[in-house]
Design a protein around this motif. Structure first.
Motif, PDB file in Angstrom:
ATOM      1  N   LEU A   1       0.834  -1.190   0.000  1.00 28.17           N
ATOM      2  CA  LEU A   1       0.000   0.000   0.000  1.00 28.17           C
ATOM      3  C   LEU A   1       0.874   1.246   0.000  1.00 28.17           C
ATOM      4  CD1 LEU A   1      -2.467  -1.159   2.803  1.00 28.17           C
ATOM      5  CD2 LEU A   1      -2.843  -1.269   0.337  1.00 28.17           C
ATOM      6  N   GLN A   2       0.366   2.321  -0.583  1.00 30.52           N
ATOM      7  CA  GLN A   2       1.064   3.606  -0.589  1.00 30.52           C
ATOM      8  C   GLN A   2       0.433   4.489   0.475  1.00 30.52           C
ATOM      9  OE1 GLN A   2       3.673   4.611  -2.647  1.00 30.52           O
ATOM     10  NE2 GLN A   2       3.753   6.559  -1.581  1.00 30.52           N
ATOM     11  N   PHE A   3       1.252   5.021   1.380  1.00 24.66           N
ATOM     12  CA  PHE A   3       0.775   5.875   2.452  1.00 24.66           C
ATOM     13  C   PHE A   3       1.283   7.303   2.280  1.00 24.66           C
ATOM     14  CE2 PHE A   3       1.135   1.631   4.401  1.00 24.66           C
ATOM     15  CZ  PHE A   3      -0.194   1.429   4.719  1.00 24.66           C
ATOM     16  N   VAL A   4       0.489   8.250   2.741  1.00 26.05           N
ATOM     17  CA  VAL A   4       0.860   9.662   2.769  1.00 26.05           C
ATOM     18  C   VAL A   4       0.673  10.133   4.210  1.00 26.05           C
ATOM     19  CG1 VAL A   4       0.372  11.960   1.868  1.00 26.05           C
ATOM     20  CG2 VAL A   4       0.004   9.954   0.414  1.00 26.05           C
TER      21      VAL A   4
ATOM     22  N   LEU B   1      -5.188   5.924  -2.604  1.00 17.42           N
ATOM     23  CA  LEU B   1      -5.930   4.959  -3.422  1.00 17.42           C
ATOM     24  C   LEU B   1      -5.636   5.111  -4.900  1.00 17.42           C
ATOM     25  CD1 LEU B   1      -9.413   5.152  -1.675  1.00 17.42           C
ATOM     26  CD2 LEU B   1      -7.499   3.619  -1.194  1.00 17.42           C
ATOM     27  N   GLY B   2      -5.037   6.195  -5.283  1.00 19.05           N
ATOM     28  CA  GLY B   2      -4.705   6.438  -6.684  1.00 19.05           C
ATOM     29  C   GLY B   2      -4.200   7.851  -6.853  1.00 19.05           C
ATOM     30  N   SER B   3      -3.657   8.133  -8.016  1.00 17.12           N
ATOM     31  CA  SER B   3      -3.210   9.490  -8.306  1.00 17.12           C
ATOM     32  C   SER B   3      -3.382   9.756  -9.796  1.00 17.12           C
ATOM     33  CB  SER B   3      -1.759   9.696  -7.878  1.00 17.12           C
ATOM     34  OG  SER B   3      -0.911   8.883  -8.647  1.00 17.12           O
ATOM     35  N   PHE B   4      -3.667  11.006 -10.108  1.00 20.07           N
ATOM     36  CA  PHE B   4      -3.859  11.422 -11.496  1.00 20.07           C
ATOM     37  C   PHE B   4      -3.819  12.934 -11.544  1.00 20.07           C
ATOM     38  CE2 PHE B   4      -7.863  10.716  -9.339  1.00 20.07           C
ATOM     39  CZ  PHE B   4      -8.537  11.919  -9.526  1.00 20.07           C
ATOM     40  N   GLN B   5      -3.560  13.477 -12.722  1.00 21.06           N
ATOM     41  CA  GLN B   5      -3.599  14.922 -12.891  1.00 21.06           C
ATOM     42  C   GLN B   5      -4.995  15.318 -13.327  1.00 21.06           C
ATOM     43  OE1 GLN B   5      -0.643  16.773 -15.269  1.00 21.06           O
ATOM     44  NE2 GLN B   5       1.026  16.195 -13.914  1.00 21.06           N
ATOM     45  N   ALA B   6      -5.509  16.383 -12.765  1.00 20.85           N
ATOM     46  CA  ALA B   6      -6.827  16.884 -13.129  1.00 20.85           C
ATOM     47  C   ALA B   6      -6.737  18.393 -13.308  1.00 20.85           C
ATOM     48  CB  ALA B   6      -7.847  16.524 -12.058  1.00 20.85           C
ATOM     49  N   ARG B   7      -6.945  18.824 -14.521  1.00 19.46           N
ATOM     50  CA  ARG B   7      -6.909  20.262 -14.808  1.00 19.46           C
ATOM     51  C   ARG B   7      -8.315  20.837 -14.947  1.00 19.46           C
ATOM     52  NH1 ARG B   7      -2.472  18.221 -17.853  1.00 19.46           N
ATOM     53  NH2 ARG B   7      -0.527  18.979 -16.950  1.00 19.46           N
ATOM     54  N   SER B   8      -9.304  19.984 -14.860  1.00 23.69           N
ATOM     55  CA  SER B   8     -10.689  20.434 -14.938  1.00 23.69           C
ATOM     56  C   SER B   8     -11.533  19.567 -14.016  1.00 23.69           C
ATOM     57  CB  SER B   8     -11.220  20.326 -16.377  1.00 23.69           C
ATOM     58  OG  SER B   8     -11.346  18.961 -16.747  1.00 23.69           O
ATOM     59  N   PHE B   9     -12.759  20.018 -13.760  1.00 20.56           N
ATOM     60  CA  PHE B   9     -13.662  19.228 -12.929  1.00 20.56           C
ATOM     61  C   PHE B   9     -13.944  17.884 -13.586  1.00 20.56           C
ATOM     62  CE2 PHE B   9     -17.857  17.779 -11.602  1.00 20.56           C
ATOM     63  CZ  PHE B   9     -17.661  17.700 -10.237  1.00 20.56           C
TER      64      PHE B   9
ATOM     65  N   PHE C   1     -13.445  14.278 -11.934  1.00 19.87           N
ATOM     66  CA  PHE C   1     -14.543  13.317 -11.834  1.00 19.87           C
ATOM     67  C   PHE C   1     -14.157  11.979 -12.460  1.00 19.87           C
ATOM     68  CE2 PHE C   1     -18.349  11.239 -13.428  1.00 19.87           C
ATOM     69  CZ  PHE C   1     -19.137  11.211 -12.294  1.00 19.87           C
ATOM     70  N   GLN C   2     -13.599  12.004 -13.670  1.00 20.73           N
ATOM     71  CA  GLN C   2     -13.217  10.770 -14.358  1.00 20.73           C
ATOM     72  C   GLN C   2     -12.099  10.031 -13.614  1.00 20.73           C
ATOM     73  OE1 GLN C   2     -14.910   9.379 -16.784  1.00 20.73           O
ATOM     74  NE2 GLN C   2     -16.275  11.159 -16.826  1.00 20.73           N
ATOM     75  N   GLY C   3     -11.140  10.771 -13.081  1.00 22.10           N
ATOM     76  CA  GLY C   3     -10.060  10.149 -12.314  1.00 22.10           C
ATOM     77  C   GLY C   3     -10.567   9.490 -11.047  1.00 22.10           C
ATOM     78  N   ALA C   4     -11.462  10.187 -10.336  1.00 17.64           N
ATOM     79  CA  ALA C   4     -12.039   9.620  -9.105  1.00 17.64           C
ATOM     80  C   ALA C   4     -12.919   8.421  -9.422  1.00 17.64           C
ATOM     81  CB  ALA C   4     -12.826  10.679  -8.352  1.00 17.64           C
ATOM     82  N   ALA C   5     -13.648   8.476 -10.531  1.00 15.32           N
ATOM     83  CA  ALA C   5     -14.522   7.359 -10.918  1.00 15.32           C
ATOM     84  C   ALA C   5     -13.715   6.120 -11.309  1.00 15.32           C
ATOM     85  CB  ALA C   5     -15.435   7.783 -12.069  1.00 15.32           C
ATOM     86  N   ALA C   6     -12.474   6.314 -11.762  1.00 13.50           N
ATOM     87  CA  ALA C   6     -11.638   5.190 -12.187  1.00 13.50           C
ATOM     88  C   ALA C   6     -11.025   4.416 -11.013  1.00 13.50           C
ATOM     89  CB  ALA C   6     -10.523   5.692 -13.105  1.00 13.50           C
ATOM     90  N   ILE C   7     -11.057   4.987  -9.819  1.00 10.67           N
ATOM     91  CA  ILE C   7     -10.516   4.298  -8.638  1.00 10.67           C
ATOM     92  C   ILE C   7     -11.448   3.143  -8.279  1.00 10.67           C
ATOM     93  CG2 ILE C   7     -10.024   4.564  -6.161  1.00 10.67           C
ATOM     94  CD1 ILE C   7      -9.175   7.455  -6.803  1.00 10.67           C
ATOM     95  N   PRO C   8     -10.907   1.953  -7.991  1.00 13.12           N
ATOM     96  CA  PRO C   8     -11.759   0.793  -7.665  1.00 13.12           C
ATOM     97  C   PRO C   8     -12.347   0.894  -6.256  1.00 13.12           C
ATOM     98  CG  PRO C   8      -9.459   0.163  -7.487  1.00 13.12           C
ATOM     99  CD  PRO C   8      -9.493   1.589  -7.993  1.00 13.12           C
TER     100      PRO C   8
END
Length: 98
Positions: free
Chosen positions: A5-8, A64-72, A76-83
């Motif tokens: 697991l990745q922790f912050v 739980l995941g990471s992605f770049q988001a430059r728009s809402f 939304f799509q990045g958060a929806a892709a997390i299992p």
């Protein structure tokens, strides 16, 4: 097979190196201090160990995941892709306030 697991761990500015030292003493892997936080890897059994032993970290967060988001829409799509089903049961609740 043990799950990695990745922790912050958020930390006050200036104490990131102390948090990193504490994590290394606990035997956590891939410890990396950054401005305002420390990243590391470990297993599920490390969660209570970190919560009990860390003296300088603010809290232990699970990434739980990471992605770049430059728009809402990208957010939304990045958060929806997390299992999410891997972490929240079907009838579980996850309140979000914004």
């Amino acid at each position: 097979m043990d799950q990695t697991l990745q922790f912050v761990i958020p930390a006050l500015m200036g104490v990131e190196s102390t948090v990193a030292y504490e994590l290394k003493k606990l035997g956590l892997c891939q410890v990396k201090a950054e401005n305002g936080r420390v990243l590391c890897q470990g297993g599920p059994a490390d969660i209570p160990r970190m919560n009990l032993a860390l003296r300088c970290g603010a809290r232990v967060l699970l990434s739980l995941g990471s992605f770049q988001a430059r728009s809402f829409e990208e957010l939304f799509q990045g958060a929806a892709a997390i299992p999410w089903e891997d972490y929240i049961p079907r009838e579980g609740r996850f309140p979000v306030k914004g």
